[in-house]
Design a protein around this motif. Structure first.
Motif, PDB file in Angstrom:
ATOM      1  N   ASN A 100     -14.704  -0.824  21.456  1.00 43.94           N
ATOM      2  CA  ASN A 100     -15.726  -0.346  20.516  1.00 43.94           C
ATOM      3  C   ASN A 100     -16.838  -1.388  20.349  1.00 43.94           C
ATOM      4  O   ASN A 100     -18.035  -1.053  20.371  1.00 43.94           O
ATOM      5  N   ALA A 101     -16.441  -2.655  20.234  1.00 42.54           N
ATOM      6  CA  ALA A 101     -17.440  -3.722  20.055  1.00 42.54           C
ATOM      7  C   ALA A 101     -18.370  -3.815  21.259  1.00 42.54           C
ATOM      8  O   ALA A 101     -19.527  -4.223  21.139  1.00 42.54           O
ATOM      9  N   GLN A 102     -17.858  -3.418  22.419  1.00 43.09           N
ATOM     10  CA  GLN A 102     -18.703  -3.463  23.622  1.00 43.09           C
ATOM     11  C   GLN A 102     -19.562  -2.205  23.783  1.00 43.09           C
ATOM     12  O   GLN A 102     -20.180  -2.020  24.836  1.00 43.09           O
ATOM     13  N   GLY A 103     -19.544  -1.340  22.773  1.00 43.85           N
ATOM     14  CA  GLY A 103     -20.525  -0.262  22.771  1.00 43.85           C
ATOM     15  C   GLY A 103     -19.999   1.147  22.947  1.00 43.85           C
ATOM     16  O   GLY A 103     -20.760   2.102  22.848  1.00 43.85           O
ATOM     17  N   THR A 104     -18.696   1.286  23.221  1.00 45.95           N
ATOM     18  CA  THR A 104     -18.159   2.645  23.385  1.00 45.95           C
ATOM     19  C   THR A 104     -17.809   3.208  22.003  1.00 45.95           C
ATOM     20  O   THR A 104     -17.140   2.544  21.212  1.00 45.95           O
ATOM     21  N   THR A 105     -18.265   4.399  21.737  1.00 46.87           N
ATOM     22  CA  THR A 105     -17.951   5.093  20.490  1.00 46.87           C
ATOM     23  C   THR A 105     -16.491   5.553  20.565  1.00 46.87           C
ATOM     24  O   THR A 105     -16.035   5.980  21.625  1.00 46.87           O
ATOM     25  N   VAL A 106     -15.773   5.445  19.446  1.00 54.50           N
ATOM     26  CA  VAL A 106     -14.327   5.746  19.472  1.00 54.50           C
ATOM     27  C   VAL A 106     -13.966   6.742  18.363  1.00 54.50           C
ATOM     28  O   VAL A 106     -14.377   6.575  17.210  1.00 54.50           O
ATOM     29  N   LEU A 107     -13.207   7.760  18.751  1.00 53.81           N
ATOM     30  CA  LEU A 107     -12.557   8.635  17.765  1.00 53.81           C
ATOM     31  C   LEU A 107     -11.057   8.487  17.977  1.00 53.81           C
ATOM     32  O   LEU A 107     -10.528   8.804  19.043  1.00 53.81           O
ATOM     33  N   LEU A 108     -10.388   7.981  16.945  1.00 48.20           N
ATOM     34  CA  LEU A 108      -8.994   7.559  17.050  1.00 48.20           C
ATOM     35  C   LEU A 108      -8.111   8.409  16.147  1.00 48.20           C
ATOM     36  O   LEU A 108      -8.342   8.484  14.936  1.00 48.20           O
ATOM     37  N   VAL A 109      -7.098   9.041  16.734  1.00 50.67           N
ATOM     38  CA  VAL A 109      -6.097   9.763  15.952  1.00 50.67           C
ATOM     39  C   VAL A 109      -4.861   8.881  15.850  1.00 50.67           C
ATOM     40  O   VAL A 109      -4.390   8.372  16.870  1.00 50.67           O
ATOM     41  N   GLU A 110      -4.372   8.664  14.641  1.00 51.78           N
ATOM     42  CA  GLU A 110      -3.231   7.762  14.486  1.00 51.78           C
ATOM     43  C   GLU A 110      -2.317   8.158  13.330  1.00 51.78           C
ATOM     44  O   GLU A 110      -2.775   8.546  12.273  1.00 51.78           O
ATOM     45  N   GLN A 111      -1.018   8.008  13.575  1.00 45.08           N
ATOM     46  CA  GLN A 111      -0.033   8.110  12.484  1.00 45.08           C
ATOM     47  C   GLN A 111      -0.004   6.791  11.723  1.00 45.08           C
ATOM     48  O   GLN A 111       0.308   6.760  10.539  1.00 45.08           O
ATOM     49  N   ASN A 112      -0.297   5.701  12.444  1.00 43.20           N
ATOM     50  CA  ASN A 112      -0.286   4.381  11.816  1.00 43.20           C
ATOM     51  C   ASN A 112      -1.618   4.171  11.085  1.00 43.20           C
ATOM     52  O   ASN A 112      -2.545   3.548  11.580  1.00 43.20           O
ATOM     53  N   ALA A 113      -1.674   4.747   9.874  1.00 40.57           N
ATOM     54  CA  ALA A 113      -2.943   4.768   9.137  1.00 40.57           C
ATOM     55  C   ALA A 113      -3.419   3.360   8.800  1.00 40.57           C
ATOM     56  O   ALA A 113      -4.617   3.084   8.810  1.00 40.57           O
ATOM     57  N   ARG A 114      -2.483   2.472   8.513  1.00 42.45           N
ATOM     58  CA  ARG A 114      -2.873   1.109   8.141  1.00 42.45           C
ATOM     59  C   ARG A 114      -3.649   0.441   9.270  1.00 42.45           C
ATOM     60  O   ARG A 114      -4.726  -0.122   9.071  1.00 42.45           O
ATOM     61  N   LYS A 115      -3.109   0.539  10.486  1.00 39.82           N
ATOM     62  CA  LYS A 115      -3.765  -0.071  11.650  1.00 39.82           C
ATOM     63  C   LYS A 115      -5.080   0.655  11.959  1.00 39.82           C
ATOM     64  O   LYS A 115      -6.084   0.033  12.306  1.00 39.82           O
ATOM     65  N   ALA A 116      -5.043   1.968  11.860  1.00 44.42           N
ATOM     66  CA  ALA A 116      -6.236   2.745  12.197  1.00 44.42           C
ATOM     67  C   ALA A 116      -7.388   2.391  11.252  1.00 44.42           C
ATOM     68  O   ALA A 116      -8.523   2.174  11.689  1.00 44.42           O
ATOM     69  N   LEU A 117      -7.075   2.291   9.971  1.00 42.37           N
ATOM     70  CA  LEU A 117      -8.132   1.988   8.995  1.00 42.37           C
ATOM     71  C   LEU A 117      -8.623   0.553   9.144  1.00 42.37           C
ATOM     72  O   LEU A 117      -9.768   0.246   8.816  1.00 42.37           O
ATOM     73  N   ALA A 118      -7.773  -0.328   9.671  1.00 42.11           N
ATOM     74  CA  ALA A 118      -8.195  -1.721   9.861  1.00 42.11           C
ATOM     75  C   ALA A 118      -9.211  -1.832  10.999  1.00 42.11           C
ATOM     76  O   ALA A 118     -10.062  -2.719  10.996  1.00 42.11           O
ATOM     77  N   VAL A 119      -9.128  -0.929  11.961  1.00 38.57           N
ATOM     78  CA  VAL A 119     -10.012  -1.034  13.127  1.00 38.57           C
ATOM     79  C   VAL A 119     -11.245  -0.122  12.992  1.00 38.57           C
ATOM     80  O   VAL A 119     -12.280  -0.375  13.608  1.00 38.57           O
ATOM     81  N   ALA A 120     -11.141   0.915  12.147  1.00 36.70           N
ATOM     82  CA  ALA A 120     -12.207   1.926  12.079  1.00 36.70           C
ATOM     83  C   ALA A 120     -13.304   1.557  11.078  1.00 36.70           C
ATOM     84  O   ALA A 120     -13.091   0.769  10.157  1.00 36.70           O
ATOM     85  N   ASP A 121     -14.481   2.149  11.280  1.00 33.32           N
ATOM     86  CA  ASP A 121     -15.566   2.037  10.304  1.00 33.32           C
ATOM     87  C   ASP A 121     -15.433   3.122   9.246  1.00 33.32           C
ATOM     88  O   ASP A 121     -15.761   2.924   8.081  1.00 33.32           O
ATOM     89  N   TYR A 122     -14.987   4.276   9.696  1.00 34.96           N
ATOM     90  CA  TYR A 122     -14.974   5.456   8.842  1.00 34.96           C
ATOM     91  C   TYR A 122     -13.707   6.243   9.152  1.00 34.96           C
ATOM     92  O   TYR A 122     -13.163   6.131  10.255  1.00 34.96           O
ATOM     93  N   GLY A 123     -13.215   7.006   8.199  1.00 39.37           N
ATOM     94  CA  GLY A 123     -12.011   7.791   8.458  1.00 39.37           C
ATOM     95  C   GLY A 123     -12.065   9.153   7.791  1.00 39.37           C
ATOM     96  O   GLY A 123     -12.792   9.353   6.803  1.00 39.37           O
TER      97      GLY A 123
END
Ligand code: ATP
Length: 235
Positions: free
Chosen positions: A181-204
Motif C-alpha cells: 500500500n505504501a508503494q502506491g497500490t490501493t488495497v481493499l482488505l477483508v479480514e476476520q482479524n479486525a485488530r490487525k486489519a484496523l492497524a494497517v487500514a486507513d478506513y474501515g
C-alpha cells in the motif's frame, strides 16, 4: 478510486449483499470487517465480476465495470488474492506467478516484475521450481499475493490473508500489505482479524447480514464500543 454504489448481488436469485455503498480512494487501504457469512467475500467476488450484480454499480476511476467479464476487470486494474490462497498446487511457484501475468501477454517488463516479486519474497525465489503445493501456508499466501501483483493492479483485493497462519507469519503478511500500500497500490482488505486489519487500514467498514452497517476511519473504529464488543473482544 474504487466505488460501490448501492450494490446488490448474490447467488441464483438470492441476494447475499444488499445496497452496499463503499469507497476506496486511490492510494488508501480500506478494510471490511464482519462475522462469518456477513457478505465480505461476496462483495469482493462481485467487484471482480465473479458473482453477478443484481443492481447498483461498481466503478473504477469513474468507469462502470459492473457487468464486465472478470478478465476485463483484471485488465482494468483489479486483482484478487482469494480466500484460501488457491495457488495451483501441481504447478511450480514460478509458473503460478506467470499465471498472474497472463493478462499482460508478451509485455517485456513481466520478467522485471518477477524479479521484484522475488526481491519482496526471497522464499519464493528459493522455491521457484518447487510445486506450489509443497509450500507452507504462509509461503502460499505470499505466492497468492505475488501472483496478484504480477497483473500490476491499481487495486489489490485481499480476502482473509491471515486465515490459518501462525501469529509470526500473520505479522509478516500484514507488514507486506502495509508496504504494498505504501508503494502506491490501493488495497481493499477483508479480514476476520479486525485488530490487525484496523492497524494497517486507513478506513474501515463493518458488514452485518449482507449490509454495510457503518464505516469510519480505522482509528475511530478501533475505539468504537460496537466494534470492540463484537470484533475486538475484551482488552
Ligand atoms: P466468510 O468469512 O465465512 O467467508 P463472508 O462475510 O465472506 O463470510 P460470504 O461468504 O460472502 O460471507 O457469504 C454471504 C452469504 O452468501 C452467506 O449467507 C453465504 O451462505 C452465502 N453464500 C456464499 N457463497 C455462496 C454460494 N456459492 N452459493 C450460495 N450462497 C452462498
Amino acid at each position: 478510486m474504487l466505488e460501490l454504489v448501492k450494490l446488490t448481488s448474490g447467488y441464483g436469485s438470492v441476494a447475499a449483499v444488499e445496497d452496499i455503498d463503499l469507497t476506496v480512494p486511490a492510494g488508501t487501504c480500506v478494510c471490511l470487517i464482519g462475522a462469518n457469512g456477513a457478505g465480505k467475500t461476496t462483495t469482493l467476488l462481485t467487484i471482480c465480476g465473479l458473482v453477478r450484480a443484481f443492481s447498483g454499480a461498481v466503478r473504477l476511476d469513474g468507469r462502470d465495470v459492473t457487468r464486465s467479464p472478470a478478465d476485463r476487470i483484471v485488465r482494468a486494474g483489479v486483482s484478487l488474492v482469494p480466500e484460501g490462497r488457491r495457488v495451483v498446487a501441481s504447478m511450480s511457484v514460478e509458473d503460478n506467478l506467470k499465471v498472474g501475468a497472463y493478462v499482460r501477454g508478451s509485455d517485456p517488463s513481466v520478467a522485471d516484475d518477477m524479479e521484484r516479486i522475488y526481491a519482496r519474497f526471497p522464499r519464493l525465489r528459493e522455491r521457484r521450481f518447487q510445486y506450489a503445493g509443497s509450500l507452507s501456508g504462509g509461503e502460499q499466501q505470499m505466492l497468492a499475493m505475488g501472483r496478484a501483483l504480477m497483473a500490476r493492479p491499481k487495486v489489490l483485493l485481499l480476502d482473509e490473508p491471515s486465515m490459518g497462519l501462525a501469529p509470526h507469519v500473520v505479522n509478516d503478511i500484514f507488514a507486506t500489505i502495509a508496504d504494498i500500500n505504501a508503494q502506491g497500490t490501493t488495497v481493499l482488505l477483508v479480514e476476520q482479524n479486525a485488530r490487525k486489519a484496523l492497524a494497517v487500514a486507513d478506513y474501515g467498514y463493518v458488514m452485518e447480514h449482507g449490509r454495510v452497517v457503518f464505516g469510519d476511519t480505522a482509528q475511530a473504529l478501533a475505539k468504537d464500543p460496537r466494534v470492540i464488543a463484537a470484533y475486538l473482544g475484551m482488552r
